[in-house]
Design a protein around this motif. Structure first.
Motif, PDB file in Angstrom:
ATOM      1  N   ALA A 199      26.253  31.761  36.969  1.00 57.73           N
ATOM      2  CA  ALA A 199      26.213  33.113  37.522  1.00 57.73           C
ATOM      3  C   ALA A 199      26.736  33.059  38.958  1.00 57.73           C
ATOM      4  O   ALA A 199      26.116  32.458  39.832  1.00 57.73           O
ATOM      5  CB  ALA A 199      24.788  33.649  37.501  1.00 57.73           C
ATOM      6  N   ILE A 200      27.899  33.672  39.169  1.00 56.36           N
ATOM      7  CA  ILE A 200      28.487  33.740  40.510  1.00 56.36           C
ATOM      8  C   ILE A 200      28.625  35.218  40.848  1.00 56.36           C
ATOM      9  O   ILE A 200      29.550  35.891  40.388  1.00 56.36           O
ATOM     10  CB  ILE A 200      29.847  33.030  40.582  1.00 56.36           C
ATOM     11  N   ILE A 201      27.702  35.729  41.647  1.00 57.01           N
ATOM     12  CA  ILE A 201      27.681  37.159  41.940  1.00 57.01           C
ATOM     13  C   ILE A 201      28.042  37.445  43.392  1.00 57.01           C
ATOM     14  O   ILE A 201      27.996  38.606  43.822  1.00 57.01           O
ATOM     15  CB  ILE A 201      26.308  37.782  41.600  1.00 57.01           C
ATOM     16  N   GLY A 202      28.414  36.415  44.121  1.00 57.25           N
ATOM     17  CA  GLY A 202      28.821  36.593  45.503  1.00 57.25           C
ATOM     18  C   GLY A 202      29.471  35.335  46.033  1.00 57.25           C
ATOM     19  O   GLY A 202      29.391  34.263  45.423  1.00 57.25           O
ATOM     20  N   GLY A 203      30.147  35.446  47.165  1.00 55.54           N
ATOM     21  CA  GLY A 203      30.821  34.303  47.759  1.00 55.54           C
ATOM     22  C   GLY A 203      32.173  34.050  47.123  1.00 55.54           C
ATOM     23  O   GLY A 203      32.679  34.849  46.344  1.00 55.54           O
ATOM     24  N   ASP A 204      32.749  32.912  47.441  1.00 58.81           N
ATOM     25  CA  ASP A 204      34.040  32.514  46.887  1.00 58.81           C
ATOM     26  C   ASP A 204      33.811  31.593  45.697  1.00 58.81           C
ATOM     27  O   ASP A 204      33.129  30.574  45.808  1.00 58.81           O
ATOM     28  CB  ASP A 204      34.867  31.779  47.949  1.00 58.81           C
ATOM     29  N   LEU A 236      29.871  39.873  38.316  1.00 56.96           N
ATOM     30  CA  LEU A 236      29.835  41.323  38.408  1.00 56.96           C
ATOM     31  C   LEU A 236      31.259  41.835  38.351  1.00 56.96           C
ATOM     32  O   LEU A 236      32.159  41.239  38.956  1.00 56.96           O
ATOM     33  CB  LEU A 236      29.186  41.757  39.719  1.00 56.96           C
ATOM     34  N   GLY A 237      31.477  42.928  37.625  1.00 55.46           N
ATOM     35  CA  GLY A 237      32.842  43.405  37.536  1.00 55.46           C
ATOM     36  C   GLY A 237      32.953  44.764  36.885  1.00 55.46           C
ATOM     37  O   GLY A 237      31.985  45.297  36.314  1.00 55.46           O
ATOM     38  N   PRO A 281      41.214  38.173  46.709  1.00 52.26           N
ATOM     39  CA  PRO A 281      41.728  37.117  45.821  1.00 52.26           C
ATOM     40  C   PRO A 281      40.740  35.994  45.522  1.00 52.26           C
ATOM     41  O   PRO A 281      40.736  35.463  44.410  1.00 52.26           O
ATOM     42  CB  PRO A 281      42.949  36.584  46.583  1.00 52.26           C
ATOM     43  N   LEU A 282      39.888  35.627  46.484  1.00 52.72           N
ATOM     44  CA  LEU A 282      38.981  34.504  46.286  1.00 52.72           C
ATOM     45  C   LEU A 282      37.551  34.931  46.003  1.00 52.72           C
ATOM     46  O   LEU A 282      36.726  34.110  45.602  1.00 52.72           O
ATOM     47  CB  LEU A 282      39.000  33.591  47.524  1.00 52.72           C
ATOM     48  N   GLY A 283      37.230  36.207  46.218  1.00 52.57           N
ATOM     49  CA  GLY A 283      35.865  36.675  46.042  1.00 52.57           C
ATOM     50  C   GLY A 283      35.430  36.710  44.591  1.00 52.57           C
ATOM     51  O   GLY A 283      36.244  36.736  43.661  1.00 52.57           O
ATOM     52  N   ALA A 284      34.126  36.763  44.389  1.00 54.90           N
ATOM     53  CA  ALA A 284      33.555  36.620  43.052  1.00 54.90           C
ATOM     54  C   ALA A 284      33.696  37.868  42.192  1.00 54.90           C
ATOM     55  O   ALA A 284      33.712  37.768  40.958  1.00 54.90           O
ATOM     56  CB  ALA A 284      32.072  36.257  43.163  1.00 54.90           C
ATOM     57  N   LEU A 285      33.780  39.056  42.792  1.00 58.36           N
ATOM     58  CA  LEU A 285      33.756  40.286  41.995  1.00 58.36           C
ATOM     59  C   LEU A 285      35.044  40.475  41.207  1.00 58.36           C
ATOM     60  O   LEU A 285      36.142  40.352  41.745  1.00 58.36           O
ATOM     61  CB  LEU A 285      33.531  41.500  42.899  1.00 58.36           C
ATOM     62  N   SER A 289      42.294  46.641  38.133  1.00 61.63           N
ATOM     63  CA  SER A 289      43.045  47.018  36.940  1.00 61.63           C
ATOM     64  C   SER A 289      42.977  45.884  35.917  1.00 61.63           C
ATOM     65  O   SER A 289      42.625  44.745  36.258  1.00 61.63           O
ATOM     66  CB  SER A 289      44.503  47.281  37.305  1.00 61.63           C
ATOM     67  N   PRO A 290      43.327  46.151  34.660  1.00 58.99           N
ATOM     68  CA  PRO A 290      43.321  45.070  33.668  1.00 58.99           C
ATOM     69  C   PRO A 290      44.169  43.874  34.085  1.00 58.99           C
ATOM     70  O   PRO A 290      43.744  42.715  33.913  1.00 58.99           O
ATOM     71  CB  PRO A 290      43.869  45.749  32.412  1.00 58.99           C
ATOM     72  N   GLU A 291      45.334  44.132  34.640  1.00 58.94           N
ATOM     73  CA  GLU A 291      46.222  43.031  35.029  1.00 58.94           C
ATOM     74  C   GLU A 291      45.641  42.229  36.181  1.00 58.94           C
ATOM     75  O   GLU A 291      45.680  40.988  36.186  1.00 58.94           O
ATOM     76  CB  GLU A 291      47.596  43.593  35.400  1.00 58.94           C
ATOM     77  N   GLU A 292      45.074  42.936  37.184  1.00 55.95           N
ATOM     78  CA  GLU A 292      44.481  42.245  38.327  1.00 55.95           C
ATOM     79  C   GLU A 292      43.262  41.443  37.914  1.00 55.95           C
ATOM     80  O   GLU A 292      43.066  40.303  38.353  1.00 55.95           O
ATOM     81  CB  GLU A 292      44.104  43.253  39.415  1.00 55.95           C
ATOM     82  N   VAL A 293      42.432  42.004  37.059  1.00 53.13           N
ATOM     83  CA  VAL A 293      41.231  41.294  36.619  1.00 53.13           C
ATOM     84  C   VAL A 293      41.596  40.067  35.785  1.00 53.13           C
ATOM     85  O   VAL A 293      41.019  38.988  35.954  1.00 53.13           O
ATOM     86  CB  VAL A 293      40.304  42.253  35.836  1.00 53.13           C
ATOM     87  N   ALA A 294      42.556  40.198  34.878  1.00 50.77           N
ATOM     88  CA  ALA A 294      42.979  39.045  34.075  1.00 50.77           C
ATOM     89  C   ALA A 294      43.530  37.945  34.970  1.00 50.77           C
ATOM     90  O   ALA A 294      43.232  36.753  34.763  1.00 50.77           O
ATOM     91  CB  ALA A 294      44.020  39.471  33.052  1.00 50.77           C
ATOM     92  N   ALA A 295      44.324  38.311  35.970  1.00 51.46           N
ATOM     93  CA  ALA A 295      44.876  37.314  36.879  1.00 51.46           C
ATOM     94  C   ALA A 295      43.768  36.628  37.673  1.00 51.46           C
ATOM     95  O   ALA A 295      43.806  35.410  37.905  1.00 51.46           O
ATOM     96  CB  ALA A 295      45.880  37.969  37.832  1.00 51.46           C
ATOM     97  N   LYS A 296      42.761  37.399  38.076  1.00 51.78           N
ATOM     98  CA  LYS A 296      41.672  36.809  38.854  1.00 51.78           C
ATOM     99  C   LYS A 296      40.821  35.885  37.995  1.00 51.78           C
ATOM    100  O   LYS A 296      40.358  34.837  38.456  1.00 51.78           O
ATOM    101  CB  LYS A 296      40.812  37.916  39.467  1.00 51.78           C
ATOM    102  N   ILE A 297      40.604  36.250  36.738  1.00 48.71           N
ATOM    103  CA  ILE A 297      39.866  35.361  35.833  1.00 48.71           C
ATOM    104  C   ILE A 297      40.610  34.038  35.682  1.00 48.71           C
ATOM    105  O   ILE A 297      39.996  32.960  35.692  1.00 48.71           O
ATOM    106  CB  ILE A 297      39.663  36.035  34.464  1.00 48.71           C
ATOM    107  N   ARG A 298      41.926  34.102  35.552  1.00 48.27           N
ATOM    108  CA  ARG A 298      42.702  32.858  35.449  1.00 48.27           C
ATOM    109  C   ARG A 298      42.548  32.019  36.718  1.00 48.27           C
ATOM    110  O   ARG A 298      42.412  30.784  36.640  1.00 48.27           O
ATOM    111  CB  ARG A 298      44.173  33.178  35.180  1.00 48.27           C
TER     112      ARG A 298
END
Length: 340
Positions: A199-204, A236-237, A281-285, A289-298
């Motif tokens: 569970a990463i709900i804050g920080g980098d 969180l997202g 870019p480095l934060g946990a949340l 958009s779908p594209e931004e979220v998918a990129a961040k998950i990667r």
């Protein structure tokens, strides 16, 4: 990679006019969201466990059983079961029954619990926080692996070969270890060869890499195969059609929720600057958009050395049901294909 949603069955969600929901309305809407998640192809839906007025998830397995009757494919899990304050035999029986109802789709994520209200409610001492969990996890794993158990401990009456029923469809019933930021918890999961839900709900997010490495090294030393040591991420997202829409929709409720929690602990309210850092870019949340979220998950997956599951927690922003349904649609139809 599996993609899913975790919910605390929030009682604070509003309708489109801003009026508070009744408990009946909130539960009905939650079950509809689980059904929608199944329909759009998400892999897993988790229900937490709390004993607070703002949440309806104190009987997790009951909610999941109701969801099992309305779904066909999606896996159903706790997120997390506060095992320290529970009887492992009863927990196993509940989720084995859920496994039968769902025809083999039940899972457990167990943890010590970051919310401590269950301890006084069920008569446990917080001074025994870690000892309770270690002992009860040992018993849960024995009950999972053996129909008849011989066991003794400090916090529960001994077992002398009694049969534990029913038995689940899945052998073994999947049990993940839910962890926050305690090194001992990561090491314990590795030593036991259990999949890890972080569970990463804050920080980098990348700052958790040493702990994930500790988990994998502990598992290697204990002789567990690398493919057995799965890592999942709980964040969180919220997803909307555009990043701006997602951020502006999510922030007000997020700020209310976490400012209230901070006040309980004597801390300051949430600021917009802090929130913006978490959606960067480095934060946990995982908000965008779908594209931004998918990129961040990667990026999160790369930062942690590989992950096999991501679950979103959207309840914290107390958004209306229609917006949550739209987010589920976007997760299933646009984010999941990008990840797969």
């Amino acid at each position: 990679m599996q993609l899913g949603i975790d919910s605390f069955a929030s009682h604070l969600l509003s309708n489109s006019s801003g009026a508070a929901l009744t408990g009946q309305q909130a539960m009905a809407q939650l079950l509809e969201r689980i059904e929608r998640a199944d329909q759009v192809g998400l892999d897993v839906f988790g229900i937490g466990e709390h004993h607070r007025p703002e949440y309806l998830d104190s009987a997790t397995a009951v909610i999941l059983a109701a969801a099992a009757a309305r779904t066909r494919r999606i896996r159903l899990t706790s997120a997390v079961t506060v095992l320290s304050a529970a009887d492992p035999v009863r927990v196993f029986q509940q989720f084995a029954t859920l496994d039968l109802i769902s025809q083999g789709r039940a899972e457990l994520v167990v943890g010590r619990g970051s919310s401590i209200e269950a301890f006084p409610l069920f008569g446990f001492d917080l001074d025994d926080y870690d000892a309770l969990f270690a002992e009860k996890l040992d018993l849960l794993l024995q009950v999972r692996d053996q129909e008849r158990v011989h066991w003794s401990g400090k916090f529960r009456p001994a077992l002398s070969g009694q049969g534990i029923y029913p038995r689940p469809v899945q052998q073994p019933l999947p049990i993940w270890l839910g962890v926050g930021g305690t090194p001992q918890s990561f090491a314990r999961a590795g030593q036991l060869g259990l999949p890890l839900m972080v569970a990463i709900i804050g920080g980098d997010t990348h700052r958790f890499r040493p702990l994930v490495d500790l988990y994998r090294e502990a598992g290697r030393r204990a002789g567990h195969a690398p493919e057995q040591l799965s890592v999942g991420l709980h964040s969180l997202g919220y997803v909307a059609d555009t990043t701006e829409e997602a951020i502006e929709s999510f922030f007000p409720g997020y700020a209310r929720t976490f400012s209230a929690r901070s006040k309980e602990r004597g801390g300051p309210p949430v600021t917009r600057a802090a929130f913006d850092a978490q959606t960067g870019p480095l934060g946990a949340l995982l908000v965008g958009s779908p594209e931004e979220v998918a990129a961040k998950i990667r990026r999160h997956g790369e930062a942690l050395g590989g992950i096999t599951r991501v679950t979103f927690q959207m309840d914290v922003a107390t958004l209306p049901h229609a917006q949550l349904l739209r987010a589920i649609d976007l997760l299933g139809t646009r984010v999941a294909p990008l990840l797969r």
